[in-house]
Design an enzyme around this catalytic site. Structure first.
Site, PDB file in Angstrom:
ATOM      1  N   TYR A 166      23.478 -30.151  20.370  1.00 59.81           N
ATOM      2  CA  TYR A 166      22.566 -31.264  20.662  1.00 59.81           C
ATOM      3  C   TYR A 166      21.353 -30.763  21.454  1.00 59.81           C
ATOM      4  O   TYR A 166      20.200 -31.052  21.112  1.00 59.81           O
ATOM      5  CB  TYR A 166      23.335 -32.321  21.455  1.00 59.81           C
ATOM      6  CG  TYR A 166      22.531 -33.533  21.885  1.00 59.81           C
ATOM      7  CD1 TYR A 166      22.346 -34.606  21.012  1.00 59.81           C
ATOM      8  CD2 TYR A 166      21.998 -33.623  23.171  1.00 59.81           C
ATOM      9  CE1 TYR A 166      21.632 -35.735  21.418  1.00 59.81           C
ATOM     10  CE2 TYR A 166      21.281 -34.735  23.571  1.00 59.81           C
ATOM     11  CZ  TYR A 166      21.101 -35.789  22.699  1.00 59.81           C
ATOM     12  OH  TYR A 166      20.394 -36.903  23.104  1.00 59.81           O
ATOM     13  N   LYS A 170      17.372 -30.685  20.514  1.00 60.43           N
ATOM     14  CA  LYS A 170      16.375 -31.430  21.301  1.00 60.43           C
ATOM     15  C   LYS A 170      15.282 -30.481  21.818  1.00 60.43           C
ATOM     16  O   LYS A 170      14.117 -30.874  21.926  1.00 60.43           O
ATOM     17  CB  LYS A 170      17.056 -32.188  22.442  1.00 60.43           C
ATOM     18  CG  LYS A 170      17.973 -33.316  21.950  1.00 60.43           C
ATOM     19  CD  LYS A 170      17.212 -34.388  21.180  1.00 60.43           C
ATOM     20  CE  LYS A 170      18.090 -35.573  20.807  1.00 60.43           C
ATOM     21  NZ  LYS A 170      17.340 -36.647  20.124  1.00 60.43           N
TER      22      LYS A 170
HETATM   23  N1  LIG Z   1      21.934 -42.395  25.199  1.00 63.50           N
HETATM   24  C1  LIG Z   1      21.552 -41.347  25.894  1.00 63.50           C
HETATM   25  O1  LIG Z   1      22.102 -41.014  26.963  1.00 63.50           O
HETATM   26  C2  LIG Z   1      20.406 -40.509  25.419  1.00 63.50           C
HETATM   27  C3  LIG Z   1      19.836 -39.585  26.305  1.00 63.50           C
HETATM   28  C4  LIG Z   1      18.774 -38.812  25.865  1.00 63.50           C
HETATM   29  C5  LIG Z   1      18.301 -38.944  24.569  1.00 63.50           C
HETATM   30  N2  LIG Z   1      18.883 -39.851  23.722  1.00 63.50           N
HETATM   31  C6  LIG Z   1      18.361 -39.923  22.370  1.00 63.50           C
HETATM   32  O2  LIG Z   1      17.908 -41.249  22.118  1.00 63.50           O
HETATM   33  C7  LIG Z   1      18.043 -41.540  20.724  1.00 63.50           C
HETATM   34  C8  LIG Z   1      18.818 -42.831  20.545  1.00 63.50           C
HETATM   35  O3  LIG Z   1      20.114 -42.644  21.113  1.00 63.50           O
HETATM   36  P1  LIG Z   1      21.102 -43.847  21.408  1.00 63.50           P
HETATM   37  O4  LIG Z   1      21.854 -43.473  22.622  1.00 63.50           O
HETATM   38  O5  LIG Z   1      20.393 -45.142  21.335  1.00 63.50           O
HETATM   39  O6  LIG Z   1      22.092 -43.683  20.148  1.00 63.50           O
HETATM   40  P2  LIG Z   1      22.851 -44.766  19.246  1.00 63.50           P
HETATM   41  O7  LIG Z   1      23.990 -44.039  18.605  1.00 63.50           O
HETATM   42  O8  LIG Z   1      23.129 -45.989  20.057  1.00 63.50           O
HETATM   43  O9  LIG Z   1      21.739 -45.110  18.166  1.00 63.50           O
HETATM   44  C9  LIG Z   1      21.289 -44.151  17.250  1.00 63.50           C
HETATM   45  C10 LIG Z   1      20.798 -44.869  16.013  1.00 63.50           C
HETATM   46  O10 LIG Z   1      20.408 -43.878  15.063  1.00 63.50           O
HETATM   47  C11 LIG Z   1      20.904 -44.254  13.803  1.00 63.50           C
HETATM   48  N3  LIG Z   1      21.067 -43.097  12.924  1.00 63.50           N
HETATM   49  C12 LIG Z   1      21.993 -42.095  13.013  1.00 63.50           C
HETATM   50  N4  LIG Z   1      21.864 -41.246  11.995  1.00 63.50           N
HETATM   51  C13 LIG Z   1      20.813 -41.689  11.243  1.00 63.50           C
HETATM   52  C14 LIG Z   1      20.196 -41.235  10.049  1.00 63.50           C
HETATM   53  N5  LIG Z   1      20.654 -40.155   9.395  1.00 63.50           N
HETATM   54  N6  LIG Z   1      19.136 -41.928   9.562  1.00 63.50           N
HETATM   55  C15 LIG Z   1      18.681 -43.035  10.195  1.00 63.50           C
HETATM   56  N7  LIG Z   1      19.238 -43.532  11.318  1.00 63.50           N
HETATM   57  C16 LIG Z   1      20.295 -42.863  11.829  1.00 63.50           C
HETATM   58  C17 LIG Z   1      22.239 -44.929  14.100  1.00 63.50           C
HETATM   59  O11 LIG Z   1      22.689 -45.729  13.027  1.00 63.50           O
HETATM   60  C18 LIG Z   1      21.895 -45.718  15.350  1.00 63.50           C
HETATM   61  O12 LIG Z   1      21.392 -46.997  15.031  1.00 63.50           O
HETATM   62  C19 LIG Z   1      18.723 -40.323  20.108  1.00 63.50           C
HETATM   63  O13 LIG Z   1      17.765 -39.472  19.537  1.00 63.50           O
HETATM   64  C20 LIG Z   1      19.389 -39.661  21.296  1.00 63.50           C
HETATM   65  O14 LIG Z   1      19.601 -38.297  21.111  1.00 63.50           O
HETATM   66  C21 LIG Z   1      19.917 -40.642  24.114  1.00 63.50           C
END
Ligand SMILES: NC(=O)c1ccc[n+]([C@@H]2O[C@H](COP(=O)([O-])OP(=O)(O)OC[C@H]3O[C@@H](n4cnc5c(N)ncnc54)[C@H](O)[C@@H]3O)[C@@H](O)[C@H]2O)c1
Length: 261
Positions: A166, A170
Site C-alpha cells: 500500500y 501511495k
Molecule cells: N481510511 C484511511 O485511513 C485512509 C488513509 C489515507 C488514505 N486513504 C485513501 O483514501 C481513499 C479512500 O479510502 P476509504 O478509506 O474511503 O476506502 P473505502 O474502502 O471506504 O472506499 C474505497 C472506495 O473505492 C472503491 N473502489 C475500490 N476498487 C475500485 C475500482 N477498481 N474501481 C473503482 N472504485 C473502486 C470502493 O468500492 C469504495 O467505494 C483510498 O485511496 C485510500 O487509500 C484512506
C-alpha cells in the site's frame, strides 16, 4: 492574479463538473457530498457492485438541491475509465476536475504477501490512478484546462509495518502526481495529491476497533486525533478552488503532523 485583486479569495467550486472515483463509500462519499455542496456537479463513480450506494449518494445530493449522478467504473480497466469520461463529457459538455480516490489495502507482514495481492493493490492504487490521470488529462487538455486531485496517504512519505505494498503504491501516486503536473501544467492542467492520516471508514474499520491500534498510533499524531473524511474534503476542496490556482505537483498532507517525526 490573486495577489493583485481586492476581491476575497474564493473557495467556491462554481458550476464545475467533476468525477470522484470510489465515490460510493467512505472518504469518497464525503468528497462527493462536500464538493456538491460547494457548487459542483458530481459524477459518483464506483464499481458495478457499489451502484446501490452510488445511487444513494447521488440521490441525497439532489435532495439537498445539488447536482449529481451515479456511474459505473472499474479503475483497473482502461475501457471503463474511457467510457466514464466520454459519458461525462457527453452529458455535461466538459470535465473540470477528477478526484482519484478509489483505493484498496491488504495488511500483512512484508514476508507473507503473495503475487496476486501485489497485482491487485497495484492495479487499483497505482495503475488505476495513472490511467485515470491520463484519460481525464487528455480531455482536460482538449478543453483547455482542468484540475486533478489524487488521494495518496501519509504512507506516501513514511513506511509502516504490515502496509508495505500500500505504502509503495501511495509513494508512486505522489510521484505520478509530479510527473503529470510537469507535463500537463503547460497545457492548463494542475495535478495535486492529498495524503491523509488514519481515517475511520469501511477500509479501516478493523483497525479502529482494535484498542491496540489506537493506543499505539494516536500518540504519534501531534495534533492528537485521527482524521475524518471532512478533514480530507477540506484539502481537496481547497486544491480544486480558485484559491489554489498556482499549486501543482504537490502532495498536501492531512496528517495532524504524523510525518513530522
Ligand atoms: N481510511 C484511511 O485511513 C485512509 C488513509 C489515507 C488514505 N486513504 C485513501 O483514501 C481513499 C479512500 O479510502 P476509504 O478509506 O474511503 O476506502 P473505502 O474502502 O471506504 O472506499 C474505497 C472506495 O473505492 C472503491 N473502489 C475500490 N476498487 C475500485 C475500482 N477498481 N474501481 C473503482 N472504485 C473502486 C470502493 O468500492 C469504495 O467505494 C483510498 O485511496 C485510500 O487509500 C484512506
Amino acid at each position: 492574479m490573486v495577489g493583485d485583486s481586492q476581491e476575497p479569495i474564493s473557495f467556491s467550486l462554481g458550476r464545475q463538473v467533476g468525477i470522484v472515483t470510489g465515490g460510493a463509500n467512505g472518504i469518497g462519499r464525503t468528497l462527493c457530498e462536500g464538493l456538491a455542496a460547494a457548487g459542483a456537479t458530481i459524477v459518483v463513480a464506483d464499481l458495478p457492485t457499489q451502484q446501490e450506494q452510488a445511487q444513494e449518494v447521488a440521490r441525497g445530493i439532489v435532495k439537498r438541491g445539488g447536482s449529481a449522478s451515479p456511474a459505473e467504473l472499474d479503475v483497473t480497466k482502461l475501457a471503463s475509465i474511457e467510457q466514464l469520461v466520454t459519458q461525462t463529457v457527453a452529458g455535461h459538455g466538459r470535465l473540470d476536475f477528477m478526484v482519484n480516490n478509489a483505493g484498496i489495502n491488504v495488511r500483512k507482514p512484508v514476508l507473507d504477501y503473495v503475487e496476486e495481492e501485489w497485482d491487485r493493490i497495484a492495479a487499483v492504487n497505482l495503475k488505476g490512478v495513472f490511467f485515470c490521470c491520463q484519460i481525464a488529462g487528455r480531455q482536460m487538455v482538449r478543453q483547455g484546462g482542468g484540475r486533478i486531485v489524487n488521494i495518496a496517504s501519509q504512507l506516501a512519505q513514511v513506511a509502516m509495518a504490515e502496509r508495505s505494498i500500500y505504502a509503495i503504491t501511495k509513494a508512486g501516486v505522489a510521484q505520478l502526481t509530479r510527473a503529470f503536473a510537469l507535463e500537463l501544467g503547460p497545457r492548463g492542467v494542475a495535478v495535486n495529491a492529498v495524503g491523509p492520516t488514519f481515517v475511520s471508514t469501511p477500509l479501516t474499520t478493523s483497525m479502529f476497533t482494535d484498542p491496540g491500534f489506537v493506543q499505539e498510533n494516536l500518540p504519534k499524531i501531534p495534533l492528537g486525533r485521527f482524521g475524518t473524511p471532512r478533514d480530507v474534503l477540506g484539502a481537496v476542496q481547497f486544491l480544486l478552488s480558485p484559491a489554489a490556482s498556482l499549486i501543482s505537483g504537490h502532495t498536501l498532507l492531512v496528517d495532524g503532523g504524523y510525518t513530522s517525526h
